[in-house]
Design a protein around this motif. Structure first.
Motif, mmCIF file in Angstrom:
data_model
loop_
_atom_site.group_PDB
_atom_site.id
_atom_site.type_symbol
_atom_site.label_atom_id
_atom_site.label_comp_id
_atom_site.label_asym_id
_atom_site.label_seq_id
_atom_site.Cartn_x
_atom_site.Cartn_y
_atom_site.Cartn_z
ATOM 1 N N GLU A 225 -4.877 41.802 56.221
ATOM 2 C CA GLU A 225 -4.302 40.668 57.006
ATOM 3 C C GLU A 225 -3.631 39.785 55.876
ATOM 4 O OE1 GLU A 225 -7.436 41.622 57.015
ATOM 5 O OE2 GLU A 225 -7.806 42.431 59.167
ATOM 6 N N ILE A 226 -4.087 39.289 54.613
ATOM 7 C CA ILE A 226 -3.641 38.666 53.677
ATOM 8 C C ILE A 226 -2.363 38.953 53.089
ATOM 9 C CG2 ILE A 226 -4.065 37.467 51.509
ATOM 10 C CD1 ILE A 226 -7.136 37.457 52.268
ATOM 11 N N THR A 227 -2.401 40.611 53.142
ATOM 12 C CA THR A 227 -1.222 41.152 52.508
ATOM 13 C C THR A 227 0.014 40.802 53.430
ATOM 14 O OG1 THR A 227 -2.652 42.715 51.385
ATOM 15 C CG2 THR A 227 -0.209 43.257 51.583
ATOM 16 N N ILE A 228 -0.150 40.788 54.780
ATOM 17 C CA ILE A 228 0.834 40.774 55.850
ATOM 18 C C ILE A 228 1.331 39.273 55.668
ATOM 19 C CG2 ILE A 228 1.150 40.609 58.241
ATOM 20 C CD1 ILE A 228 -0.580 43.029 58.705
ATOM 21 N N MET A 229 0.251 38.406 55.460
ATOM 22 C CA MET A 229 0.645 37.054 55.757
ATOM 23 C C MET A 229 1.426 36.673 54.334
ATOM 24 S SD MET A 229 -1.791 33.699 55.120
ATOM 25 C CE MET A 229 -2.887 34.557 56.763
ATOM 26 N N ILE A 230 1.392 37.361 53.335
ATOM 27 C CA ILE A 230 2.286 37.100 52.220
ATOM 28 C C ILE A 230 3.558 37.683 52.295
ATOM 29 C CG2 ILE A 230 2.447 37.684 49.615
ATOM 30 C CD1 ILE A 230 0.453 35.386 50.176
ATOM 31 N N ALA A 231 3.457 38.795 52.845
ATOM 32 C CA ALA A 231 4.711 39.507 53.006
ATOM 33 C C ALA A 231 5.639 38.770 54.086
ATOM 34 C CB ALA A 231 4.729 40.819 53.647
ATOM 35 N N ILE A 232 5.135 37.959 54.911
ATOM 36 C CA ILE A 232 5.887 37.459 56.183
ATOM 37 C C ILE A 232 6.373 35.960 55.561
ATOM 38 C CG2 ILE A 232 5.497 35.754 58.161
ATOM 39 C CD1 ILE A 232 3.519 37.915 59.426
ATOM 40 N N ILE A 233 5.579 35.241 54.564
ATOM 41 C CA ILE A 233 5.942 34.276 53.917
ATOM 42 C C ILE A 233 7.006 34.408 53.042
ATOM 43 C CG2 ILE A 233 5.140 32.551 52.165
ATOM 44 C CD1 ILE A 233 2.218 32.560 53.283
ATOM 45 N N LEU A 234 6.992 35.430 51.913
ATOM 46 C CA LEU A 234 8.193 35.911 51.256
ATOM 47 C C LEU A 234 9.433 36.347 52.240
ATOM 48 C CD1 LEU A 234 9.337 36.150 48.824
ATOM 49 C CD2 LEU A 234 8.115 38.635 48.513
ATOM 50 N N MET A 235 9.208 37.059 53.552
ATOM 51 C CA MET A 235 10.449 37.113 54.078
ATOM 52 C C MET A 235 10.999 35.970 54.640
ATOM 53 S SD MET A 235 9.215 40.211 56.659
ATOM 54 C CE MET A 235 8.834 41.893 56.079
ATOM 55 N N VAL A 236 10.265 34.750 55.108
ATOM 56 C CA VAL A 236 10.747 33.684 55.537
ATOM 57 C C VAL A 236 11.560 32.995 54.425
ATOM 58 C CG1 VAL A 236 10.029 31.225 56.298
ATOM 59 C CG2 VAL A 236 9.039 33.233 57.160
ATOM 60 N N PHE A 237 11.003 33.010 53.223
ATOM 61 C CA PHE A 237 11.761 32.452 52.176
ATOM 62 C C PHE A 237 13.203 33.150 51.849
ATOM 63 C CE2 PHE A 237 7.808 30.364 50.607
ATOM 64 C CZ PHE A 237 8.481 28.996 50.543
ATOM 65 N N ILE A 238 13.053 34.561 51.999
ATOM 66 C CA ILE A 238 14.342 35.244 51.724
ATOM 67 C C ILE A 238 15.343 34.814 52.893
ATOM 68 C CG2 ILE A 238 15.616 37.463 51.781
ATOM 69 C CD1 ILE A 238 12.670 38.546 50.464
ATOM 70 N N LEU A 239 14.721 34.838 53.940
ATOM 71 C CA LEU A 239 15.708 34.367 55.157
ATOM 72 C C LEU A 239 16.378 33.159 55.063
ATOM 73 C CD1 LEU A 239 16.954 34.977 57.937
ATOM 74 C CD2 LEU A 239 14.544 33.912 58.827
ATOM 75 N N ILE A 240 15.646 31.917 54.580
ATOM 76 C CA ILE A 240 16.314 30.729 54.225
ATOM 77 C C ILE A 240 17.121 30.489 52.765
ATOM 78 C CG2 ILE A 240 14.659 29.734 56.089
ATOM 79 C CD1 ILE A 240 13.217 28.590 53.679
ATOM 80 N N SER A 241 16.878 31.528 51.975
ATOM 81 C CA SER A 241 17.530 31.273 50.798
ATOM 82 C C SER A 241 19.285 31.085 50.932
ATOM 83 C CB SER A 241 17.325 32.522 49.843
ATOM 84 O OG SER A 241 15.919 32.720 49.495
ATOM 85 N N LYS A 242 19.631 30.381 50.158
ATOM 86 C CA LYS A 242 21.000 30.248 50.174
ATOM 87 C C LYS A 242 21.502 29.717 48.658
ATOM 88 C CE LYS A 242 20.384 25.521 51.935
ATOM 89 N NZ LYS A 242 20.728 24.579 53.158
ATOM 90 N N LYS A 243 22.822 29.879 48.465
ATOM 91 C CA LYS A 243 23.237 29.535 46.933
ATOM 92 C C LYS A 243 22.985 28.199 46.656
ATOM 93 C CE LYS A 243 27.554 30.991 48.223
ATOM 94 N NZ LYS A 243 29.022 31.156 48.164
ATOM 95 N N GLU A 244 23.328 27.076 47.425
ATOM 96 C CA GLU A 244 22.917 25.928 47.326
ATOM 97 C C GLU A 244 21.274 25.487 47.650
ATOM 98 O OE1 GLU A 244 24.520 23.803 45.423
ATOM 99 O OE2 GLU A 244 26.379 25.196 45.497
#
Length: 269
Positions: A225-244
């Motif tokens: 469950e913790i591994t899933i949570m960490i993967a989801i958090i990283l997915m969110v950060f990747i999704l909202i990443s941008k050049k600026e």
């Protein structure tokens, strides 16, 4: 408030956060494999990346006369040299396999900074190689070095665990790659340069889905469950990443995900 701001900026600038992140990933490996690491091992997992990243980042400045004369530079240089001597002395008490892994990781760091004989560019300059060098170095330091220090045989399970960590590190590197899109030389052929930001994010999602698939298949730890949570958090950060990006979006928040991962495992397990 100004003192805290200066402290925090120095904490990020001089790669203390990187050192803690590598240490956290090594501790996650220790928890998953039931390892009992010694105090000196904990220091090494922090100090080795701390020294390595500062060397990569600042080695070209060492030769500037104006810096060499400054007290701050002399203090930092003395601090670095002291820990290099300590690490150098301790490493020779490691098992042979651990020594080889450590020196190979050190070699990767040197080749990341300096060109090979006969070449005008270092490993970082080879097309598409940068992200894999970073991931390989982190896997060697946070997976295979802790295992060999405790005498664990490197078998199929440990190699699959290392491959899973490799996928995680590559995915966690993508927000940095997106941030550096405006700075990286086109010859580096980073993922955002080759496939664009949108496709890079899709590839990051695929990597993390495969990361979770390996966790479910091999049951590396008892904290799915913790591994899933960490993967989801990283997915969110990747999704909202941008050049600026905000100044510390990648260098603190994304980089700190493994520290959060370790804290969650410590609290709930």
């Amino acid at each position: 408030m100004r003192v805290f701001t200066r402290f925090f900026e120095s904490y990020i600038k001089y790669n203390f956060h990187v050192g803690l992140t590598v240490w956290a990933l090594a501790q996650i490996t220790a928890l998953d494999f039931g390892l009992n690491l010694h105090l000196i091992h904990h220091l090494i997992f922090f100090m080795a990346p701390f020294l390595g990243y500062n060397f990569i980042k600042y080695h070209l400045l060492f030769w500037k006369a104006s810096l060499i004369k400054s007290f701050r530079f002399k203090f930092l240089l003395g601090f670095f040299l002291l820990w290099i001597l300590i690490l150098g002395g301790v490493i020779f008490f490691f098992p042979l396999t651990s020594q080889l892994l450590f020196f190979f990781t050190l070699l990767l760091g040197l080749l990341y900074s300096f060109p090979l004989p006969g070449f005008k560019i270092n490993f970082r300059g080879f097309k598409g190689l940068k992200i894999h060098l970073v991931a390989l170095s982190w896997v060697l330091m946070t997976v295979f070095l802790p295992l060999t220090l405790e005498g664990v045989s490197l078998r199929e399970l440990s190699f699959m665990y290392g491959f899973q960590r490799y996928l995680f590190v590559i995915a966690a590197t993508l927000p940095f790659e997106i941030r550096d899109l405006k700075l990286d030389h086109p010859n580096l052929s980073t993922w955002p340069q080759r496939w664009g930001v949108k496709n890079t994010k899709i590839l990051g999602f695929v990597l993390l889905i495969f990361f979770l698939f390996l966790e479910a298949l091999f049951n590396f730890s008892n904290s799915f469950e913790i591994t899933i949570m960490i993967a989801i958090i990283l997915m969110v950060f990747i999704l909202i990443s941008k050049k600026e990006q905000p100044k510390y979006f990648s260098s603190f928040w994304v980089e700190g995900i493994p520290i959060l991962w370790l804290l969650l495992k410590k609290i709930f397990l």
